[in-house]
Design an enzyme around this catalytic site. Structure first.
Site, short mmCIF file in Angstrom:
data_model
loop_
_atom_site.label_atom_id
_atom_site.label_comp_id
_atom_site.label_asym_id
_atom_site.label_seq_id
_atom_site.Cartn_x
_atom_site.Cartn_y
_atom_site.Cartn_z
N CYS A 135 36.34 -18.99 -1.96
CA CYS A 135 35.12 -18.67 -1.21
C CYS A 135 34.41 -19.94 -0.74
O CYS A 135 33.64 -20.53 -1.50
CB CYS A 135 34.20 -17.82 -2.08
SG CYS A 135 32.64 -17.43 -1.27
N CYS A 138 30.63 -19.75 -0.83
CA CYS A 138 30.01 -19.91 -2.15
C CYS A 138 30.05 -21.37 -2.59
O CYS A 138 29.08 -21.88 -3.15
CB CYS A 138 30.75 -19.10 -3.21
SG CYS A 138 31.23 -17.46 -2.69
N ASP A 139 31.17 -22.06 -2.37
CA ASP A 139 31.40 -23.36 -3.02
C ASP A 139 31.42 -24.54 -2.06
O ASP A 139 31.44 -25.69 -2.50
CB ASP A 139 32.74 -23.33 -3.77
CG ASP A 139 32.78 -22.20 -4.79
OD1 ASP A 139 31.73 -21.91 -5.37
OD2 ASP A 139 33.87 -21.62 -5.00
#
Ligand code: NAP
Length: 312
Positions: A135, A138-139
């Site tokens: 992701c 997300c990261d």
């Protein structure tokens, strides 16, 4: 076993599940939506949604899903957090196992969606969370001014490569063929972005690293078998999705890839059990089609319950 008998239990709280919940709760059917993690599904990890109608200029995935949730709350949709592990069909009543409780319901709508597929290579599990990720949204921000690789050639890989280019010093787009599957508009943006370098015809054989995390990827060129080491500290895997229907494998008809088989009106192989969204076998997996599915499943479930009442 719970005393309450629900009209509808919806399993999964992404766009399909929330839409089904909106329709059934608005129709005053006693509905429970069970979500394993957070409401919103895969869209919660999407930066900008540009192709959902009604939002010119696009809308952030989480913002869109919060609107879906608020809309459901207006009609009093009941939701709980829990993992569904089983479903038993007793004809007019079904039992849904959620963690350690059994929930009684007359109809079920499965909207469990799909999760990122894994490469299945050495180092993948070991380095997940230490340079390895599924992701970018997300990261990605943890990878400022360092080189990263994204694996895949579809819409997700293209969108995530563009997102990563905001942070990383370099983004290698490693694809197993020499053309992308992603839509033309995304391809144009990829090829116009100086930070993104496609690496064609290559597969990742191993993620290599040390205590600090990923340090490089070992690639193999599929045309000439040549090996190459790509020095990156991030590996983002975006090679498609796997449907989350394994817990239903012995109960429902699935296709060879694990998608639930339904008719055009979202009916599964069990009467009174419906499937909608990405977990269902269909041609196009988009938020718009998940929403359409959720609405159809809800209306067809409502009709099924109505028929049950009248036939006894
Ligand atoms: P996808 O379209 O299935 O693409 C997966 C990509 O990964 C393909 O390029 C595939 O290569 C590659 N791949 C698959 N297995 C691989 C492996 N083992 N090793 C290396 N590469 C592998 O998946 P997606 O990009 O996640 O998209 C899923 C669905 O969501 C699609 O319908 C997509 O259109 C939709 N989506 C839409 C949007 C949007 O509209 N904005 C955004 C994201 C996703 P090949 O090309 O060689 O098969």
């Amino acid at each position: 076993m719970s005393e309450t008998l629900y009209d509808v239990v919806i399993i999964g709280g992404g766009p399909a599940g929330l839409t089904a919940g909106l329709y059934t709760s608005r129709a005053k059917l006693k509905t429970l939506l069970v979500e394993r993690m957070i409401l919103g599904g895969q869209v919660m990890t999407t930066t900008k949604v540009e192709n959902y109608p009604g939002f010119p200029g696009g809308i952030d995935g989480p913002d869109l899903m919060i609107r879906f949730q608020e809309h459901c709350q207006e009609f009093g949709l009941e939701t709980i957090t829990g993992e569904v592990t089983g479903l038993v069909d007793h004809g007019k009543e079904k039992l849904v196992s959620v963690d350690d409780q059994e929930i009684r319901t007359r109809a079920v709508i499965i909207t469990t969606g799909a999760e990122p597929s894994k490469l299945g290579i050495p180092g993948e599990v070991e380095f997940t969370g230490r340079g390895g990720s599924y992701c970018a949204t997300c990261d990605g921000a943890f990878f400022r001014d360092v080189p990263v690789a994204i694996i895949g050639g579809g819409d997700t890989a293209a969108e995530e490569a563009l997102f990563l280019s905001r942070f990383a010093s370099k983004v290698y787009l490693v694809h197993r063929r020499d053309e992308l599957r992603a839509t033309k508009v995304l391809q144009d943006r990829i090829f116009a972005n100086d930070k993104i370098e496609p690496v064609w015809n290559c597969v990742v054989e191993e993620a290599v690293g040390d205590n600090s995390g990923v340090t490089s990827l070992r690639l193999r060129n599929r045309q000439d078998d040549a090996r190459q080491t790509l020095e990156v500290v991030g590996m983002f895997v975006a090679i498609g999705v796997t449907p989350k229907a394994h817990f239903l494998a012995k109960i429902l008809e699935l296709d060879k890839d694990g998608y639930i088989l339904t008719d055009a009106d979202c009916r599964t192989s069990i009467t009174g059990v419906f499937a909608a969204g990405d977990v269902r076998k269909k041609i196009l997996k988009q938020i718009a089609t998940a929403v359409g599915d959720g609405a159809i499943a809800a209306i067809v479930a409502e009709k099924y319950l109505d028929d049950l009442e009248h036939t006894g």
